[in-house]
Design a protein around this motif. Structure first.
Motif, short mmCIF file in Angstrom:
data_model
loop_
_atom_site.label_atom_id
_atom_site.label_comp_id
_atom_site.label_asym_id
_atom_site.label_seq_id
_atom_site.Cartn_x
_atom_site.Cartn_y
_atom_site.Cartn_z
N LEU A 70 0.78 -1.17 -0.04
CA LEU A 70 0.03 -0.11 0.04
C LEU A 70 0.89 1.33 0.09
O LEU A 70 0.36 2.23 -0.41
CB LEU A 70 -0.99 -0.01 1.12
CG LEU A 70 -2.01 -1.14 1.16
CD1 LEU A 70 -2.98 -1.01 2.55
CD2 LEU A 70 -3.11 -0.87 -0.17
N LYS A 71 2.09 1.02 0.29
CA LYS A 71 3.33 2.34 0.40
C LYS A 71 3.81 2.37 -0.87
O LYS A 71 4.86 2.89 -1.21
CB LYS A 71 4.06 2.19 1.51
CG LYS A 71 3.30 2.35 2.84
CD LYS A 71 4.24 2.02 3.84
CE LYS A 71 3.54 2.09 5.20
NZ LYS A 71 4.68 1.88 6.29
N GLY A 72 3.62 1.08 -1.64
CA GLY A 72 4.42 1.14 -3.17
C GLY A 72 5.63 0.47 -2.95
O GLY A 72 6.65 0.46 -3.53
N GLU A 73 5.83 -0.40 -1.89
CA GLU A 73 7.05 -1.10 -1.66
C GLU A 73 6.88 -2.57 -1.77
O GLU A 73 5.68 -2.94 -1.63
CB GLU A 73 7.65 -0.73 -0.11
CG GLU A 73 7.64 0.93 0.23
CD GLU A 73 7.89 1.10 1.66
OE1 GLU A 73 7.90 0.02 2.30
OE2 GLU A 73 8.20 2.24 1.97
N GLY A 74 8.07 -3.14 -1.90
CA GLY A 74 8.13 -4.71 -1.98
C GLY A 74 7.57 -5.16 -3.32
O GLY A 74 7.04 -4.53 -4.11
N PRO A 75 7.73 -6.39 -3.48
CA PRO A 75 7.28 -7.00 -4.59
C PRO A 75 6.00 -7.41 -4.72
O PRO A 75 5.21 -7.70 -4.02
CB PRO A 75 8.04 -8.36 -4.72
CG PRO A 75 8.18 -8.83 -3.37
CD PRO A 75 8.54 -7.51 -2.61
N HIS A 76 5.42 -6.93 -5.93
CA HIS A 76 3.88 -6.99 -6.40
C HIS A 76 3.70 -6.63 -7.85
O HIS A 76 4.61 -6.35 -8.45
CB HIS A 76 3.01 -6.11 -5.37
CG HIS A 76 3.47 -4.46 -5.49
ND1 HIS A 76 4.54 -3.94 -4.85
CD2 HIS A 76 2.97 -3.66 -6.24
CE1 HIS A 76 4.59 -2.56 -5.36
NE2 HIS A 76 3.46 -2.36 -6.09
#
Length: 249
Positions: free
Chosen positions: A234-240
């Motif tokens: 939701l913060k635009g971080e991590g793999p997704h």
């Protein structure tokens, strides 16, 4: 009333988390894994504390699958209603663990009225629950046979005016092939709705993708088993992987 000052951490003010019932299995063959339920409660609590209004849709495959029953000889409409009842069981389990473990007030709203155990789904009441800082769990899909919980999730996300639909899966995004079987499978960072449909990428069923496209709701696919992943994406971080129109990406 929940304070939403922390929502500056994310551009998403209201979201829907969709998970399969199988995600609750953990190491079990049937039912619920206590550790998985506990982790899910903490993941939801972390997002709620960010000031995000949270709704949840869970499948029922860890208990019963309508499609499997239908292939075994149960009339399809009856089998689908049985599957919907499985989602209500899961919703009640999640509600109980979230409230006992985190203290966050939660409401289960079912598309099939069953007043003894949960509220009937009423759109304006659901929105009011969110405005009061409660997590809302939608159960029983759309309340109609022949529709999956993916479609139910897209429908509820549209009705609630959600900024995003989060699809928690077994892997950290959308791949060109099953990464557990094909080591050369490519993970996509971004996709268009039409690309998902044309390449038959099996993220969600076609009606759910089409409804999200019509409603301009981005779909974010991430690993539901990675601790803290829900809040990070939701913060635009991590793999997704983000599925949206090109103009939204």
């Amino acid at each position: 009333m929940t304070s939403y000052a922390a929502a500056a951490e994310t551009r998403y003010k209201r979201v829907l988390l969709k998970m399969s019932g199988e995600a609750l299995l953990g190491d079990s063959q049937f039912g619920h894994d206590r550790k998985v339920l506990s982790q899910l409660a903490e993941e939801c609590a972390a997002v709620h504390r960010m000031g995000v209004q949270l709704t949840v849709v869970i499948g029922g495959g860890n208990i019963i699958r309508g499609g499997t029953l239908a292939s075994a000889g149960v009339e399809r409409t009856t089998a689908d209603y049985m599957g919907m009842l499985g989602t209500v069981i899961n919703a009640l389990a999640i509600q109980s663990v979230i409230e006992q473990q985190t203290g966050i007030p939660t409401r289960v709203m079912s598309a099939i009225p069953m007043a003894a155990v949960c509220e009937p789904y009423i759109r304006r009441r659901a929105i009011r629950h969110l405005e009061k800082g409660r997590i809302v769990i939608f159960a029983a899909g759309t309340g109609n046979p022949f529709f999956t919980t993916d479609t139910g999730a897209a429908l509820r996300a549209a009705e609630m005016g959600c900024d995003a639909l989060l699809k928690g899966t077994q892997v950290d995004g959308v791949y060109s092939a099953d990464p557990k079987k094909d080591p050369n499978a490519k993970r996509y960072d971004r996709l268009g709705y039409l690309q998902v449909l044309s390449e038959d990428l099996k993220v969600m069923d076609a009606s759910a993708i089409s409804l999200a496209r019509d409603s301009k709701i981005p779909i974010i696919v991430f690993s539901v088993h990675a601790p803290g992943a829900f809040a990070r994406v939701l913060k635009g971080e991590g793999p997704h992987t983000i599925i949206a129109e090109e103009s939204q990406q």
